[in-house]
Scaffold this active site. Sequence first.
Site, PDB file in Angstrom:
ATOM      1  N   GLU A  32       0.828  -1.214   0.000  1.00  0.00           N
ATOM      2  CA  GLU A  32       0.000   0.000   0.000  1.00  0.00           C
ATOM      3  C   GLU A  32       0.861   1.263   0.000  1.00  0.00           C
ATOM      4  O   GLU A  32       0.406   2.342   0.394  1.00  0.00           O
ATOM      5  CB  GLU A  32      -0.943   0.016   1.217  1.00  0.00           C
ATOM      6  CG  GLU A  32      -1.876  -1.173   1.317  1.00  0.00           C
ATOM      7  CD  GLU A  32      -2.898  -1.279   0.180  1.00  0.00           C
ATOM      8  OE1 GLU A  32      -2.912  -0.395  -0.705  1.00  0.00           O
ATOM      9  OE2 GLU A  32      -3.657  -2.246   0.180  1.00  0.00           O
ATOM     10  N   HIS A  37      -2.606   2.183   8.409  1.00  0.00           N
ATOM     11  CA  HIS A  37      -3.727   1.432   7.841  1.00  0.00           C
ATOM     12  C   HIS A  37      -3.907   0.134   8.608  1.00  0.00           C
ATOM     13  O   HIS A  37      -2.915  -0.506   8.986  1.00  0.00           O
ATOM     14  CB  HIS A  37      -3.447   1.135   6.359  1.00  0.00           C
ATOM     15  CG  HIS A  37      -4.350   0.103   5.762  1.00  0.00           C
ATOM     16  ND1 HIS A  37      -5.706   0.286   5.646  1.00  0.00           N
ATOM     17  CD2 HIS A  37      -4.090  -1.134   5.246  1.00  0.00           C
ATOM     18  CE1 HIS A  37      -6.240  -0.791   5.070  1.00  0.00           C
ATOM     19  NE2 HIS A  37      -5.285  -1.664   4.827  1.00  0.00           N
ATOM     20  N   HIS A  74      -7.244  -3.114   9.841  1.00  0.00           N
ATOM     21  CA  HIS A  74      -8.520  -3.765   9.531  1.00  0.00           C
ATOM     22  C   HIS A  74      -9.355  -3.968  10.802  1.00  0.00           C
ATOM     23  O   HIS A  74      -9.609  -5.118  11.190  1.00  0.00           O
ATOM     24  CB  HIS A  74      -8.260  -5.131   8.887  1.00  0.00           C
ATOM     25  CG  HIS A  74      -7.395  -5.122   7.673  1.00  0.00           C
ATOM     26  ND1 HIS A  74      -6.695  -6.230   7.229  1.00  0.00           N
ATOM     27  CD2 HIS A  74      -7.118  -4.133   6.778  1.00  0.00           C
ATOM     28  CE1 HIS A  74      -6.022  -5.934   6.122  1.00  0.00           C
ATOM     29  NE2 HIS A  74      -6.254  -4.664   5.832  1.00  0.00           N
ATOM     30  N   GLU A  85     -17.586  11.701  22.995  1.00  0.00           N
ATOM     31  CA  GLU A  85     -16.349  12.432  22.686  1.00  0.00           C
ATOM     32  C   GLU A  85     -15.846  12.256  21.249  1.00  0.00           C
ATOM     33  O   GLU A  85     -14.837  12.856  20.869  1.00  0.00           O
ATOM     34  CB  GLU A  85     -15.271  12.069  23.707  1.00  0.00           C
ATOM     35  CG  GLU A  85     -15.663  12.613  25.071  1.00  0.00           C
ATOM     36  CD  GLU A  85     -14.672  12.351  26.181  1.00  0.00           C
ATOM     37  OE1 GLU A  85     -13.568  11.881  25.911  1.00  0.00           O
ATOM     38  OE2 GLU A  85     -15.035  12.626  27.337  1.00  0.00           O
ATOM     39  N   HIS A 101     -12.929  -3.263   3.743  1.00  0.00           N
ATOM     40  CA  HIS A 101     -11.486  -3.529   3.839  1.00  0.00           C
ATOM     41  C   HIS A 101     -10.887  -3.044   5.171  1.00  0.00           C
ATOM     42  O   HIS A 101     -10.321  -3.837   5.913  1.00  0.00           O
ATOM     43  CB  HIS A 101     -10.761  -2.898   2.645  1.00  0.00           C
ATOM     44  CG  HIS A 101      -9.285  -3.168   2.615  1.00  0.00           C
ATOM     45  ND1 HIS A 101      -8.588  -3.490   1.472  1.00  0.00           N
ATOM     46  CD2 HIS A 101      -8.354  -3.146   3.607  1.00  0.00           C
ATOM     47  CE1 HIS A 101      -7.316  -3.691   1.767  1.00  0.00           C
ATOM     48  NE2 HIS A 101      -7.153  -3.478   3.058  1.00  0.00           N
TER      49      HIS A 101
HETATM   50  O1  2HA Z   1      -1.038  -6.096   3.056  1.00  0.00           O
HETATM   51  O2  2HA Z   1      -3.523  -4.428   4.673  1.00  0.00           O
HETATM   52  O3  2HA Z   1      -4.219  -3.551   2.315  1.00  0.00           O
HETATM   53  C1  2HA Z   1      -1.527  -5.348   4.045  1.00  0.00           C
HETATM   54  C2  2HA Z   1      -2.797  -4.715   3.764  1.00  0.00           C
HETATM   55  C3  2HA Z   1      -3.154  -4.407   2.372  1.00  0.00           C
HETATM   56 ZN    ZN Z   2      -5.432  -3.676   4.201  1.00  0.00          ZN
END
Ligand code: 2HA
Ligand code: ZN
Length: 270
Positions: free
Chosen positions: A116, A139, A141, A169, A210
């Site tokens: 990414e 990033h 999940h 909050e 995602h």
């Molecule tokens: O590979 O989260 O979006 C890691 C990730 C890709």
């Molecule tokens: Zn990801």
Amino acid sequence: MKDIMNAPFLVEMVRTTTNMYAHGWDERNGGNISWMLDEAQAAEYLDVNAVIRDIPTGFEAPALDGKYFIVTGTGKYFKNVQYDPACNLGVIRITDEGKNAQLLWGFTDGGKFTSEFPAHMMSHAARLSVDPANRIVMHCHPANLLAMTYVHDLDSRAFTRTLWQMCTECVVVFPEGVNVLPWMLCGTNEIGEATAEQMKTARLVVWSQHGIYGAGKDLDETFGLIETAEKAAEIYMKIAHLPRVNTITDEQLHLMEGRFGIKAREGWLD
Ligand code: 2HA
Ligand code: ZN
């Protein structure tokens, strides 16, 4: 030269990836972090003139030329970073208008930065254009935010309003709200460009079905943003199937603005 294993940027990356794994946000190789370092900060711990190898990026980002980043590796597990930081992390310098990354430390097994990387670098450039203090792009999940994108309207204003209503909050932590992207193919320059565009107006960008992107001035701020949005999504997923008897009203959210000296995104409260 000081030992890089004691560098605050390395120690904090190890702690944060470990903590994110413990939160269940980064299964397997899920998630990635990039942190823009000052040259002086990097130069205390590594020889900035000793380039180990060049790694083409596949995109252009002239605004980032000469910038240094510590970044998680592609295919690497957050779970494992603490046991072998030099294999799972890398320090790079961007050159050639963003088209090249010079590896200065790490990725010892021949690896490279996260898949990414385009979304990270384009998001850094976008955040820096509106906030020169921005240093982190993160990033992951988180389960409840992800779940919410299956059952909630994906309009950014509607999505944000629901999150603001879930914990008092939230509006103080992310007054600019969250921007939501529809499902897109990950790892591409296209999702990178779309994410960066959304990053100009918010530090949180949801990737439907995602995960989420966060940006901030340090790891604490960025982690805290995602943590707070995920908590709100968790409350939503606990109550979405039940009759809503009470809620936080727009009037009450306006009271929060006054009390905390923040301003909710223009037009997102009635
Ligand atoms: O590979 O989260 O979006 C890691 C990730 C890709
Ligand atoms: Zn990801």
